[in-house]
Design an enzyme around this catalytic site. Structure first.
Site, PDB file in Angstrom:
ATOM      1  N   LYS A  77     -22.276   6.490  12.219  1.00 20.83           N
ATOM      2  CA  LYS A  77     -22.891   7.230  11.115  1.00 20.83           C
ATOM      3  C   LYS A  77     -23.225   8.648  11.572  1.00 20.83           C
ATOM      4  CE  LYS A  77     -26.611   6.785   7.657  1.00 20.83           C
ATOM      5  NZ  LYS A  77     -27.745   5.946   7.194  1.00 20.83           N
ATOM      6  N   SER A 153     -27.789   4.605   2.496  1.00 22.39           N
ATOM      7  CA  SER A 153     -27.102   5.835   2.861  1.00 22.39           C
ATOM      8  C   SER A 153     -25.939   5.615   3.823  1.00 22.39           C
ATOM      9  CB  SER A 153     -28.109   6.807   3.497  1.00 22.39           C
ATOM     10  OG  SER A 153     -28.657   6.264   4.693  1.00 22.39           O
ATOM     11  N   SER A 177     -30.805   1.019   4.010  1.00 21.66           N
ATOM     12  CA  SER A 177     -29.569   1.795   4.111  1.00 21.66           C
ATOM     13  C   SER A 177     -28.462   1.173   4.951  1.00 21.66           C
ATOM     14  CB  SER A 177     -29.879   3.204   4.649  1.00 21.66           C
ATOM     15  OG  SER A 177     -30.604   3.936   3.707  1.00 21.66           O
TER      16      SER A 177
END
Length: 489
Positions: A77, A153, A177
Site C-alpha cells: 500500500k 482505503s 480499511s
C-alpha cells in the site's frame, strides 16, 4: 492454472524442486498486471527493474532452509514507506516523493524474508475513504465487477490479490480499511491487535487507530505473512512487547466446544438481507463443526461511527500539519510569502476528503469545543472497549458481517460522505477497542459480488481468529472461486 492459485507451501515445493524459479513468479506477476491492471488500476508505481534483478539473484539461493515467503511477489500500500521507491499516499502533495531514504519496519522484515516488492498500490488519499475513489490519481475498480468499488482505503491492496496480480499484499486499517476491501474483493484481510505490528514507516492518518496488516487469498497464507511482520520495534513507541505464537500451528485445532458471540447490533437495520443470510449460513457451518453461538449486545456500538470520525479526524488534523510545503512534498509556485506558501501548498496538494477531515478534526480540538466533542468521544471509546472486554469474559470470538452491503457501484456514494461514513458501523468499533479483526469470504450476492464474514478476537489473540477462519475455510468453497476480471464466474 496461474501460479498464484497455488498455496505458499505448494509454491515453495515447486521452487525447491526447480519446477519454477523466482524469476518465473515475478514474470507471472508483471504479465498479469500488463493483462488486467488497465481495467482495475490497482497499482500506482511499479518496481519492475529492481524486482526482476532481485528475482535473478534469488534464483540461485533457493534451498531447504528458505523462508516460506522466499521469492514471493508482494504489493505494498502506498502509505508504507519504501526506500528508493515512490511513496505518494495517493496524494498530489507527495507526487514528488520519489526516493524515500529508509524502509518501514515491515519492509525490513519482508526483505529479510526475501520477498520481492512488485510495486505500490492505490488507496484513498492519506487512507481517508472507503472506496478508493478518493485517490488523486486513479479510481481502483473491483475485479469481480469493474462497475463497482473495491472498498477502501486499501482498495488497491485487495483488488491486486483478488485479480491474481500479486501473491499477497500489505494494507493499513484505521476504521476497516483492510477488512472492508477484503470483503468487497473476496479475499482474506486481517487488522491485527493495535501494537502487534510496527507502525514505523507508515504515514500516519490516526496514530491511535492505524495498523498495518496482511491481505491474502487464503487463511494459511495470511498467517504466514502476519508471522513475518509482527514483533516489538524500538522505533515505534506504541509497539507492544508481547510473546508471539506461531500462528500456523493453531490452524487445524478446530472449533469444537468453542463459543461464538453474535452482536445483534451488527445484524440490525441497514444490513442487506443477502449479507445477513450469508452470516447466518456461516453460523450453521460453525454449528456443524461443534461450536455454539449466542446473540449478545454491544450497546455502545451505535456511537462508534461518530466517535471514530471525531477521533480519527482530530488525529489527522495534527498528523497532517507536517505537510506544509517546507520540508518535503509539493510547494505552491504561486505564493509570494511564507504564510501564503503554507496555505496554498495545502490547498493545492490535498483533496476534498482530506480537507474535510482536517477541518472536522481542527474544530473538534479547538478551544471551547474540545470537551464537548473530542473528550466525549474518548469517553465513548472507553465504553466501547469495555463492551468488548465483557463479551470476551464469556466467549472465544465475535462473529458478524464485515460490511452492511456488498460492494456498491462507483460514484454511488462519493457525493454523500455521511452515508459512506455509516458503512464503517461494523468495522470501526474494532479499531476503537484495539482488538484484532479479520474478514474472510462467506458467500456471494445475487449479482455475483463477494460477501465477507468478520471475526473479532480478544487482544493479541490472533491465534484464535486464524483457528476459526481456517475451520470455516476448510468447510466451504468460497475461497476457491476465482475472479474473471470485470465480472464474476
Amino acid at each position: 492454472m496461474s501460479l498464484f492459485e497455488y498455496s505458499l507451501k505448494e509454491i515453495q515445493e515447486k521452487l525447491h524442486n526447480k519446477e519454477i524459479s523466482v524469476s518465473d513468479l515475478v514474470s507471472e506477476s508483471f504479465n498479469r498486471i500488463n493483462a488486467v491492471d488497465h481495467q482495475i488500476n490497482a497499482f500506482l508505481t511499479l518496481n519492475e527493474e529492481e524486482a526482476r534483478n532481485k528475482a535473478k539473484a534469488l534464483d540461485d539461493q533457493v534451498g531447504p532452509n528458505s523462508s516460506i515467503l522466499f521469492g514471493m511477489p508482494i504489493g505494498i500500500k502506498d502509505n508504507i514507506v519504501t526506500k528508493g521507491l515512490r511513496t505518494t499516499c495517493a496524494s498530489q502533495f507527495l507526487s514528488n516523493f520519489r526516493d524515500p531514504l529508509y524502509d518501514a519496519t515491515v519492509m525490513d522484515k519482508l526483505n529479510a524474508e526475501n520477498t520481492v516488492t512488485i510495486g505500490k498500490l492505490n488507496m484513498d488519499e492519506f487512507a481517508m475513504g472507503s472506496s478508493t475513489e478518493n485517490s488523486s490519481y486513479v479510481k481502483t475498480r473491483n475485479p469481480w465487477n469493474t462497475d463497482h468499488v473495491p472498498g477502501g482505503s486499501s482498495g488497491g491492496s485487495a483488488a491486486a490479490v483478488a485479480a491474481g496480480e500479486v501473491f499477497f499484499s500489505l494494507g493499513s486499517d484505521t476504521g476497516g480499511s483492510i477488512r472492508q476491501p477484503a470483503a468487497f474483493c473476496g479475499v482474506v484481510g486481517l487488522k491485527p491487535t493495535y501494537g502487534l505490528v510496527s507502525r514505523f514507516g507508515l504515514v500516519a492518518f490516526a496514530s491511535s487507530l492505524d495498523q498495518i496488516g496482511p491481505i491474502t487469498r487464503t487463511v494459511e497464507d495470511n498467517a504466514h505473512l502476519l508471522q513475518a511482520i509482527v514483533g516489538h520495534d524500538p522505533m515505534d513507541s506504541t509497539s507492544a512487547n508481547v510473546d508471539v505464537p506461531t500462528y500456523s500451528e493453531s490452524l487445524e485445532q478446530g472449533v469444537n466446544g468453542l463459543r461464538i458471540a453474535v452482536p445483534k447490533e451488527y445484524l440490525g437495520e441497514g444490513v442487506d438481507p443477502e449479507v445477513k443470510a450469508a452470516v447466518m449460513s456461516a453460523l450453521k457451518v460453525y454449528e456443524s463443526l461443534g461450536a455454539t453461538w449466542e446473540e449478545v449486545s454491544l450497546p455502545h456500538s451505535k456511537y462508534a461511527v461518530a466517535a471514530y470520525y471525531l477521533l480519527s479526524s482530530s488525529e489527522a488534523s495534527a498528523n497532517l500539519a507536517r505537510f506544509d510545503g517546507v520540508r518535503y512534498g509539493v510547494r505552491s509556485e504561486k505564493a509570494e510569502n511564507m504564510i501564503d506558501m503554507f496555505k496554498m501548498s495545502r490547498s493545492e496538494g490535498f483533496g476534498d476528503e482530506v480537507k474535510r477531515r482536517i477541518m472536522l478534526g481542527t474544530f473538534a480540538l479547538s478551544s471551547g469545543y474540545y470537551d464537548a466533542y473530542y473528550k466525549k468521544a474518548q469517553k465513548v471509546r472507553t465504553l466501547i472497549k469495555n463492551d468488548f472486554e465483557k463479551i470476551f469474559e464469556k466467549f472465544d470470538i465475535i462473529v458478524g458481517p464485515t460490511t452492511p452491503t456488498p460492494a456498491y457501484k462507483i460514484g454511488e456514494k462519493i457525493d454523500d460522505p455521511l452515508t459512506m461514513y455509516a458503512d464503517d458501523i461494523v468495522t470501526s468499533p474494532i479499531n476503537l477497542a484495539g482488538v484484532p479483526g479479520m474478514s474472510i469470504p462467506c458467500g456471494f450476492s445475487s449479482k455475483g459480488l463477494p460477501i465477507g464474514l468478520q471475526l473479532i478476537g480478544d487482544h493479541f489473540d490472533e491465534k484464535t481468529l486464524y483457528q476459526f477462519a481456517y475451520a470455516f475455510e476448510q468447510a466451504t468453497e468460497f475461497h476457491k472461486k476465482l475472479v474473471e476480471v470485470g465480472g464474476g464466474k
